[in-house]
Design a protein around this motif. Structure first.
Motif, PDB file in Angstrom:
ATOM      1  N   TYR A  80       0.830  -1.202   0.000  1.00 42.67           N
ATOM      2  CA  TYR A  80       0.000   0.000   0.000  1.00 42.67           C
ATOM      3  C   TYR A  80       0.869   1.257   0.000  1.00 42.67           C
ATOM      4  CZ  TYR A  80      -2.877   3.798   1.687  1.00 42.67           C
ATOM      5  OH  TYR A  80      -3.468   5.021   1.830  1.00 42.67           O
ATOM      6  N   LEU A  81       1.934   1.234   0.838  1.00 42.61           N
ATOM      7  CA  LEU A  81       2.821   2.404   0.929  1.00 42.61           C
ATOM      8  C   LEU A  81       3.453   2.706  -0.428  1.00 42.61           C
ATOM      9  CD1 LEU A  81       4.761   2.180   4.293  1.00 42.61           C
ATOM     10  CD2 LEU A  81       3.199   3.966   3.529  1.00 42.61           C
ATOM     11  N   PHE A  82       3.860   1.645  -1.158  1.00 47.33           N
ATOM     12  CA  PHE A  82       4.411   1.843  -2.496  1.00 47.33           C
ATOM     13  C   PHE A  82       3.338   2.409  -3.429  1.00 47.33           C
ATOM     14  CE2 PHE A  82       3.454  -0.919  -6.184  1.00 47.33           C
ATOM     15  CZ  PHE A  82       4.016  -0.123  -7.154  1.00 47.33           C
ATOM     16  N   TRP A  83       2.142   1.816  -3.408  1.00 50.27           N
ATOM     17  CA  TRP A  83       1.084   2.207  -4.333  1.00 50.27           C
ATOM     18  C   TRP A  83       0.587   3.612  -4.037  1.00 50.27           C
ATOM     19  CZ3 TRP A  83      -0.617   1.134  -8.877  1.00 50.27           C
ATOM     20  CH2 TRP A  83      -1.881   1.556  -9.280  1.00 50.27           C
ATOM     21  N   ALA A  84       0.420   3.933  -2.735  1.00 52.93           N
ATOM     22  CA  ALA A  84      -0.085   5.243  -2.354  1.00 52.93           C
ATOM     23  C   ALA A  84       0.953   6.324  -2.626  1.00 52.93           C
ATOM     24  CB  ALA A  84      -0.471   5.255  -0.878  1.00 52.93           C
ATOM     25  N   GLY A  85       2.248   5.914  -2.757  1.00 48.35           N
ATOM     26  CA  GLY A  85       3.322   6.888  -2.913  1.00 48.35           C
ATOM     27  C   GLY A  85       3.140   7.827  -4.083  1.00 48.35           C
ATOM     28  N   ALA A  86       2.367   7.406  -5.113  1.00 39.75           N
ATOM     29  CA  ALA A  86       2.174   8.267  -6.275  1.00 39.75           C
ATOM     30  C   ALA A  86       1.386   9.521  -5.908  1.00 39.75           C
ATOM     31  CB  ALA A  86       1.459   7.493  -7.385  1.00 39.75           C
ATOM     32  N   ASP A  87       0.419   9.378  -5.012  1.00 37.38           N
ATOM     33  CA  ASP A  87      -0.477  10.507  -4.725  1.00 37.38           C
ATOM     34  C   ASP A  87      -0.465  10.947  -3.273  1.00 37.38           C
ATOM     35  OD1 ASP A  87      -1.546  10.778  -7.355  1.00 37.38           O
ATOM     36  OD2 ASP A  87      -2.599   8.895  -7.018  1.00 37.38           O
ATOM     37  N   ALA A  88       0.099  10.129  -2.391  1.00 34.00           N
ATOM     38  CA  ALA A  88       0.066  10.444  -0.958  1.00 34.00           C
ATOM     39  C   ALA A  88       1.428  10.067  -0.387  1.00 34.00           C
ATOM     40  CB  ALA A  88      -1.054   9.651  -0.279  1.00 34.00           C
ATOM     41  N   PRO A  89       1.697  10.465   0.871  1.00 33.09           N
ATOM     42  CA  PRO A  89       2.982  10.065   1.463  1.00 33.09           C
ATOM     43  C   PRO A  89       3.204   8.563   1.399  1.00 33.09           C
ATOM     44  CG  PRO A  89       1.967  11.715   2.826  1.00 33.09           C
ATOM     45  CD  PRO A  89       0.978  11.397   1.739  1.00 33.09           C
ATOM     46  N   GLY A  90       4.409   8.176   1.032  1.00 33.43           N
ATOM     47  CA  GLY A  90       4.750   6.760   0.888  1.00 33.43           C
ATOM     48  C   GLY A  90       5.727   6.643  -0.248  1.00 33.43           C
TER      49      GLY A  90
END
Lengths: 323, 96
Positions: A215-225
């Motif tokens: 999730y952290l990798f995937w969310a990194g595009a638009d959110a912290p991560g």
């Protein structure tokens, strides 16, 4: 307003106290424990400064992974002391130092800090201008998180070099192996004393941890991560399974392992070179493709970082492969 | 509005009280096992109370589920660590 000021002040005092304990604690174990706590409180401070990306990295790598490596060093030193009590040990404890040396070191540290502060204050253009540039250029990358935009589009060369440095660090650790153990497996991370509680945690936690890492990798595009935070979480789950004895450390000569470790940097470099060949410049992305390419790079980087960090914790090869 | 705030203040305050007693126990209890007991029990209860107190302040249901997940993960981690430290104490590993 005053209440948050009060909380920030408390955070600062705890941070300073933990830093002092880290610097002055005589037993290495106490210093490392204080350092890990310092990293966690530092992460809270970064959250207060609205730098959630930095907070995640600090908690995962600064506190968690570095703390784990340091704990491994403390345990290694202890084992050496027990095995060869008369041999001169590497001193992990703070030695009694000449007061003049302390003053000189303190003066040098203060001087470096002062020069750094002076450089930051007298930067040629105010940093707000760059923030504005990033904000204007971000939509072209298709990303929502400006930090990821800087890491993988505007300053991609830095991230590429960081990922390569990580691979070199692991090669450096491996090269400390004895000749006989070269290509073999690192020392098992499994606890000497079997613990049912750890086995349960090793079976229960990884599904959630892996989900959170992805999730952290995937969310990194638009959110912290991002790749580093997600990869560290995946590595932590792997190390947990290793220390619970649920998985085996692979031999460092394993080809699949080596491919997994290097594929992130290699693919990053290949896409960068493709951009150069395609006329958009080294590490440039063709228009409309940037988001997809960044996601592919981030995905493989996450995988490579996870495997590399896990192998860093496992350490140098220890046992030779059976012939 | 006022009622939920009052609810949050009292439960978070109660949770903080449990953290305080747990910390006092950690500092004052004579042997390692009792100190461990004070730490794990009081902290889990304290964190649970803080989470229950904060529930009405977050978005339902995602924020609340995140808070509960944080509590469950903390309980799982501290239970495991408590067990492992306890096992180590029983094996005779010196803990000051």
């Amino acid at each position: 307003m005053t209440l948050t000021l009060f909380a920030d002040l408390g955070l600062l005092i705890i941070l300073l106290g933990l830093a002092i304990i880290t610097a002055f604690a005589r037993p290495a174990f106490v210093a490392v424990a204080a350092y890990m706590a310092y990293g966690l409180v530092m992460a809270l401070a970064w959250v207060r400064l609205a730098a959630v990306d930095v907070a995640l990295t600090e908690a995962a790598i600064g506190s968690g992974l570095t703390g784990m490596l340091l704990l491994g060093a403390v345990a290694w030193n202890q084992r050496q002391t027990e095995a060869h009590p008369r041999r001169r040990q590497i001193r992990l404890q703070v030695p009694a130092t000449h007061p003049l040396l302390i003053i000189v070191v303190a003066a040098v540290c203060a001087g470096v800090s002062a020069v750094l502060a002076w450089v930051v204050v007298t930067l040629p253009e105010p940093p707000t201008l760059q923030v504005e540039q990033v904000r204007l250029a971000l939509p072209a990358t298709g990303l929502g998180n400006p930090v990821t935009g800087v890491l993988l589009a505007f300053r991609a060369i830095d991230t590429l070099l960081e990922s390569v440095v990580l691979v070199f660090a692991l090669v450096g650790v491996w090269s400390l192996a004895d000749d006989a153990a070269w290509g073999g497996r690192p020392r098992s991370l499994r606890l000497v004393q079997h613990s049912h509680a750890l086995t349960l945690l090793g079976q229960l936690l990884p599904p959630f941890g892996v989900l959170m890492g992805l999730y952290l990798f995937w969310a990194g595009a638009d959110a912290p991560g991002g790749a580093f935070q997600g990869g560290t979480l995946l590595a932590a789950m792997w190390v947990l399974a290793l220390s619970a004895g649920l998985a085996k450390v692979p031999a460092v000569s394993n080809r699949q392992l080596r491919l997994l470790i290097s594929i992130g940097s290699l693919l990053f470099l290949a896409i960068g070179l493709a951009g150069w060949a395609g006329g958009v410049g080294f590490l440039g992305y063709p228009a409309g493709w940037s988001k997809a390419l960044i996601l592919i790079i981030e995905a493989t980087l996450t995988l490579s970082i996870a495997v590399t960090l896990g192998m860093l914790v496992a350490g140098r090869p220890h046992r030779a492969l059976p012939r | 509005m006022l009622f939920t705030d009052l609810y949050t203040y009292s439960l978070v305050g109660l949770g903080a009280l449990f953290f305080c007693t747990g910390t006092i126990g950690l500092l004052r209890f004579p042997d390692s096992l009792s100190r461990l007991h004070a730490l794990t029990k009081a902290d889990n209860l304290g964190l649970g109370l803080v989470v229950i107190g904060l529930l009405p302040q977050t978005h339902w249901p995602l924020g609340a589920m995140k808070l509960i997940a944080v509590w469950l993960l903390a309980v799982l981690a501290s239970t495991t660590v408590g067990q492992m430290v306890g096992e180590a104490i029983r094996r005779g590993v010196p803990f000051r």
